[in-house]
Design a protein around this motif. Structure first.
Motif, PDB file in Angstrom:
ATOM      1  N   GLN A   1       0.825  -1.203   0.000  1.00  0.00           N
ATOM      2  CA  GLN A   1       0.000   0.000   0.000  1.00  0.00           C
ATOM      3  C   GLN A   1       0.864   1.260   0.000  1.00  0.00           C
ATOM      4  O   GLN A   1       0.596   2.209  -0.738  1.00  0.00           O
ATOM      5  N   LYS A   2       1.919   1.273   0.809  1.00  0.00           N
ATOM      6  CA  LYS A   2       2.808   2.435   0.862  1.00  0.00           C
ATOM      7  C   LYS A   2       3.519   2.652  -0.462  1.00  0.00           C
ATOM      8  O   LYS A   2       3.709   3.795  -0.902  1.00  0.00           O
ATOM      9  N   CYS A   3       3.904   1.555  -1.111  1.00  0.00           N
ATOM     10  CA  CYS A   3       4.584   1.662  -2.399  1.00  0.00           C
ATOM     11  C   CYS A   3       3.661   2.285  -3.442  1.00  0.00           C
ATOM     12  O   CYS A   3       4.061   3.168  -4.204  1.00  0.00           O
ATOM     13  N   TYR A   4       2.417   1.808  -3.463  1.00  0.00           N
ATOM     14  CA  TYR A   4       1.444   2.394  -4.389  1.00  0.00           C
ATOM     15  C   TYR A   4       1.232   3.876  -4.076  1.00  0.00           C
ATOM     16  O   TYR A   4       1.265   4.735  -4.964  1.00  0.00           O
ATOM     17  N   LYS A   5       1.011   4.180  -2.808  1.00  0.00           N
ATOM     18  CA  LYS A   5       0.671   5.549  -2.421  1.00  0.00           C
ATOM     19  C   LYS A   5       1.816   6.525  -2.667  1.00  0.00           C
ATOM     20  O   LYS A   5       1.586   7.725  -2.862  1.00  0.00           O
ATOM     21  N   SER A   6       3.045   6.024  -2.672  1.00  0.00           N
ATOM     22  CA  SER A   6       4.186   6.905  -2.933  1.00  0.00           C
ATOM     23  C   SER A   6       4.172   7.437  -4.361  1.00  0.00           C
ATOM     24  O   SER A   6       4.852   8.411  -4.674  1.00  0.00           O
ATOM     25  N   ARG A   7       3.407   6.776  -5.231  1.00  0.00           N
ATOM     26  CA  ARG A   7       3.335   7.198  -6.628  1.00  0.00           C
ATOM     27  C   ARG A   7       2.246   8.244  -6.875  1.00  0.00           C
ATOM     28  O   ARG A   7       2.191   8.839  -7.949  1.00  0.00           O
ATOM     29  N   ILE A   8       1.375   8.433  -5.917  1.00  0.00           N
ATOM     30  CA  ILE A   8       0.249   9.348  -6.104  1.00  0.00           C
ATOM     31  C   ILE A   8       0.758  10.782  -6.229  1.00  0.00           C
ATOM     32  O   ILE A   8       1.538  11.253  -5.397  1.00  0.00           O
ATOM     33  N   LYS A   9       0.331  11.457  -7.254  1.00  0.00           N
ATOM     34  CA  LYS A   9       0.816  12.808  -7.529  1.00  0.00           C
ATOM     35  C   LYS A   9      -0.083  13.904  -6.964  1.00  0.00           C
ATOM     36  O   LYS A   9       0.382  15.007  -6.692  1.00  0.00           O
TER      37      LYS A   9
END
Length: 384
Positions: free
Chosen positions: A292-300
């Motif tokens: 989840q953190k990996c995905y969320k780190s991509r959110i712009k």
């Protein structure tokens, strides 16, 4: 197949429910497919296979497959299959112009489904606007009448909006028999989210989950996400991880999965055999949290789609642009989203070039997003 109690109603339902929004499509003469053209032979075989292997919840809707899904589901449930399953479909409130249209559409659905009653009848895709319209047109009285007449057994709703709207809907009618919400490893705190699920469950309202793979987006996997799943050493696909995380929540009764192939169906049936509530270890949950953190780190941008910024005085589709931008970054699908952006945003004159920089959107944004700046950034990336 694993079964769970359907909330306060008390009967057992399969943890996996077959969703009929993405049924297999016919291959046309030009080698392409069209969403409304269902491959009936394959679809019927899949629905019956699911029921033969313990699935007893079938979900469709008036609008699925350009209004053809219910007709095919009706054919699949002939020959004794109707009596072996709980059937759910949905009322498209937005299509009604007058109260009488509710019953007209319900009668049309009963005819397509070749049945004298629907087990779960849902008000479809409620948001603030559709809910307001539905209430004003007397939809709750309509639900009372058709339950009393036997045309439907249980009343519910499917939902796409913010938590406050969800709670308002729950509190507005003490006869809700179930609700259907979007929930997955990326949307734990979006829309109704985990708090909304708990709110409904505390009132004994069963929860059915839709979009467990975020419309199929979570079926795509990048190397960095795959590396996190793989380091556990467990022989699970990323899809199985996503399903197991949802099933781990004891409030969840049914998880809907729209399947397009027999292979997908068989895999889902296998996964849901033992995806039990409260069965994931602390180590497993930590791995999910890392993903989840990996995905969320991509959110712009981090736009929640609340639409408080809409309508834009200049016609800019602010949440639509931000949704495309974040999804393109989340799932490494930039080229695909560039094509869609040019067609559905630029092509319709809803892009940031229309922005007058009046600042109204920023003054009402509950996330305090620098909308004007972020619109320019999104357009530079998606419109290039």
């Amino acid at each position: 197949m694993q079964y769970r109690k359907f909330g306060k109603l008390g009967f057992d339902v399969s943890a996996f429910g077959i969703g009929c929004m993405r049924l297999p499509l016919k291959l046309l003469a030009d080698g392409k497919t069209e969403y409304g053209q269902i491959d009936e032979e394959k679809a019927i075989a899949m629905i019956r296979y699911a029921i033969d292997h313990g699935v007893n919840y079938v979900d469709t809707a008036y609008t699925y497959h350009e209004e053809n899904s219910e007709r095919v589901v009706g054919k699949a449930l002939k020959d004794g299959y109707r009596g072996r399953t709980m059937l759910a479909t949905k009322l498209p409130v937005w299509k009604a112009e007058k109260t009488e249209d509710f019953e007209r559409m319900l009668d049309e659905q009963l005819d397509k489904l070749q049945t004298d009653h629907i087990d779960f009848y849902l008000l479809h895709t409620l948001n603030r606007e559709i809910w307001s319209k539905a209430k004003a047109m007397g939809v709750l009285g309509f639900l009372d009448r058709v339950k009393a007449s036997g045309k439907i057994k249980y009343a519910g709703f499917s939902f796409h909006d913010q938590l406050d709207v969800f709670k308002e809907i729950i509190d507005s009618y003490d006869k809700w028999d179930m609700c259907q919400v979007q929930f997955n490893i990326l949307d734990e705190h979006k829309q109704a989210g985990i708090e909304g699920i708990g709110y409904a469950a505390s009132r004994g309202i069963p929860i059915v989950i839709m979009e467990p793979l975020r419309g199929g987006s979570l079926a795509n996997i990048s190397n960095d996400i795959k590396a996190i799943w793989d380091k556990t050493g467990m022989k699970r696909s990323h899809i199985e991880w996503a399903f197991r995380w949802i099933c781990n929540h004891p409030e969840v009764t049914v998880v809907l999965s729209g399947v397009s192939t027999m292979e997908q169906l068989k895999d889902n049936i296998r996964i849901f055999e033992n995806a039990l509530p409260n069965s994931m270890s602390e180590q497993e949950l930590a791995i999910v949290n890392e993903v989840q953190k990996c995905y969320k780190s991509r959110i712009k941008v981090g736009c929640t789609g609340c639409r408080y910024c809409m309508p834009c005085p200049s016609g800019v589709d602010i949440p639509g642009i931000f949704g495309r931008y974040d999804d393109a970054m989340l799932f490494d699908t930039l080229e695909d989203h560039r094509v869609k952006y040019k067609r559905s945003i630029i092509g319709k004159g809803k892009d940031p070039s229309q922005c007058a920089e009046c600042g109204h959107c920023e003054s009402v944004c509950p996330q305090h997003i620098s909308i004007i700046e972020k619109l320019k950034e999104a357009h530079d990336v998606l419109g290039s």
